[in-house]
Design a protein around this motif. Sequence first.
Motif, mmCIF file in Angstrom:
data_model
loop_
_atom_site.group_PDB
_atom_site.id
_atom_site.type_symbol
_atom_site.label_atom_id
_atom_site.label_comp_id
_atom_site.label_asym_id
_atom_site.label_seq_id
_atom_site.Cartn_x
_atom_site.Cartn_y
_atom_site.Cartn_z
ATOM 1 N N UNK A 1 -0.753 -5.681 -4.556
ATOM 2 C CA UNK A 1 -2.176 -5.541 -4.247
ATOM 3 C C UNK A 1 -2.715 -6.808 -3.574
ATOM 4 N N UNK A 2 -2.306 -7.965 -4.066
ATOM 5 C CA UNK A 2 -2.745 -9.223 -3.460
ATOM 6 C C UNK A 2 -2.270 -9.326 -2.013
ATOM 7 N N UNK A 3 -1.064 -8.859 -1.751
ATOM 8 C CA UNK A 3 -0.510 -8.962 -0.403
ATOM 9 C C UNK A 3 -1.273 -8.117 0.616
ATOM 10 N N UNK A 4 -1.669 -6.917 0.216
ATOM 11 C CA UNK A 4 -2.329 -6.040 1.189
ATOM 12 C C UNK A 4 -3.825 -6.293 1.273
ATOM 13 N N UNK A 5 -4.388 -6.972 0.265
ATOM 14 C CA UNK A 5 -5.814 -7.231 0.282
ATOM 15 C C UNK A 5 -6.635 -5.964 0.097
ATOM 16 N N UNK A 6 -7.901 -6.063 0.449
ATOM 17 C CA UNK A 6 -8.807 -4.910 0.313
ATOM 18 C C UNK A 6 -8.682 -4.020 1.540
ATOM 19 N N UNK A 7 -8.314 -2.784 1.300
ATOM 20 C CA UNK A 7 -8.190 -1.802 2.377
ATOM 21 C C UNK A 7 -8.914 -0.527 1.957
ATOM 22 N N UNK A 8 -9.455 0.205 2.904
ATOM 23 C CA UNK A 8 -10.074 1.493 2.551
ATOM 24 C C UNK A 8 -9.009 2.520 2.184
ATOM 25 N N UNK A 9 -9.257 3.238 1.130
ATOM 26 C CA UNK A 9 -8.379 4.308 0.666
ATOM 27 C C UNK A 9 -6.906 3.885 0.639
ATOM 28 N N UNK A 10 -6.583 2.822 -0.099
ATOM 29 C CA UNK A 10 -5.190 2.370 -0.134
ATOM 30 C C UNK A 10 -4.274 3.415 -0.758
ATOM 31 N N UNK A 11 -3.077 3.533 -0.191
ATOM 32 C CA UNK A 11 -2.088 4.502 -0.672
ATOM 33 C C UNK A 11 -0.862 3.753 -1.177
ATOM 34 N N UNK A 12 -0.518 4.000 -2.436
ATOM 35 C CA UNK A 12 0.639 3.366 -3.063
ATOM 36 C C UNK A 12 1.687 4.434 -3.372
ATOM 37 N N UNK A 13 2.952 4.080 -3.171
ATOM 38 C CA UNK A 13 4.077 4.883 -3.642
ATOM 39 C C UNK A 13 4.838 4.049 -4.655
ATOM 40 N N UNK A 14 4.945 4.556 -5.878
ATOM 41 C CA UNK A 14 5.664 3.856 -6.942
ATOM 42 C C UNK A 14 6.949 4.617 -7.222
ATOM 43 N N UNK A 15 8.070 3.942 -7.042
ATOM 44 C CA UNK A 15 9.364 4.537 -7.345
ATOM 45 C C UNK A 15 9.810 4.161 -8.740
ATOM 46 N N UNK A 16 9.787 5.146 -9.635
ATOM 47 C CA UNK A 16 10.166 4.919 -11.028
ATOM 48 C C UNK A 16 8.953 4.885 -11.928
ATOM 49 N N UNK A 17 8.807 5.885 -12.795
ATOM 50 C CA UNK A 17 7.681 5.925 -13.726
ATOM 51 C C UNK A 17 7.887 4.967 -14.883
ATOM 52 N N UNK A 18 9.133 4.910 -15.389
ATOM 53 C CA UNK A 18 9.421 4.015 -16.509
ATOM 54 C C UNK A 18 8.516 4.285 -17.691
ATOM 55 N N UNK A 19 7.896 3.224 -18.211
ATOM 56 C CA UNK A 19 6.945 3.356 -19.305
ATOM 57 C C UNK A 19 5.505 3.238 -18.828
#
Length: 224
Positions: A54-72
Amino acid sequence: MLPWIEIDTADVPGGGGQLRLKSRGQEFSIMLGSNELMNSRLSGSEEALASLAREKIGDRPRPAFLIGGLGMGFTLRAALAILPGDAEVVVAELVPAVVRWARGPMASVFKGCLDDPRVTIYEGDVGACIAAARSAYDAILLDVDNGPDGLTRASNDSLYDHQGLRAAQSALRPGGVLAVWSSGPDPRFTRRLKDSGFEAEAVSTRANGKRGGARHVIWLAVKR
């Protein structure tokens, strides 16, 4: 001391062995053979995976994240805590039982985060999500194994080779970040990231955050 109790087992698709969910009081552990993949008492580096990205991308409108691995769910919960209300978060989990555990015996750990309207659960290989995407994500967070060398599933290696990294480049928006969790350093992977066109750095973090614990590594690779 309370004994460990095995709650359930699940096969990893593709001949990756068998996961075992265990509990001891309010503590949970997911094992693969004799290896503990995750423990509900250790969340610091998984949370850092989300916060550093999150720090790397900064503030963006409607940010989209893909998380690989649900884990806990530690990375997911950390992402939801810092992302705006219009964010989109796709979580790819290869083993359907892990999603079932999240809604069942480990519901106290997940705290209802799977029901957040920003979240979409994809039961399948995160590699397929990456391969199908074109400039779709601001951040791709990978915590699907013990690092760039597949432990749970040999085919995970394809996420981290040159072809897999080029696919991640295509799936990211300009300036997007690929963040990769690992149990230890791997200078060869840092070089692969740079060779694949990323601006990459390896960040040391602790398994239990500010409280210490084992040292883990998170790569932050920004699409040029």
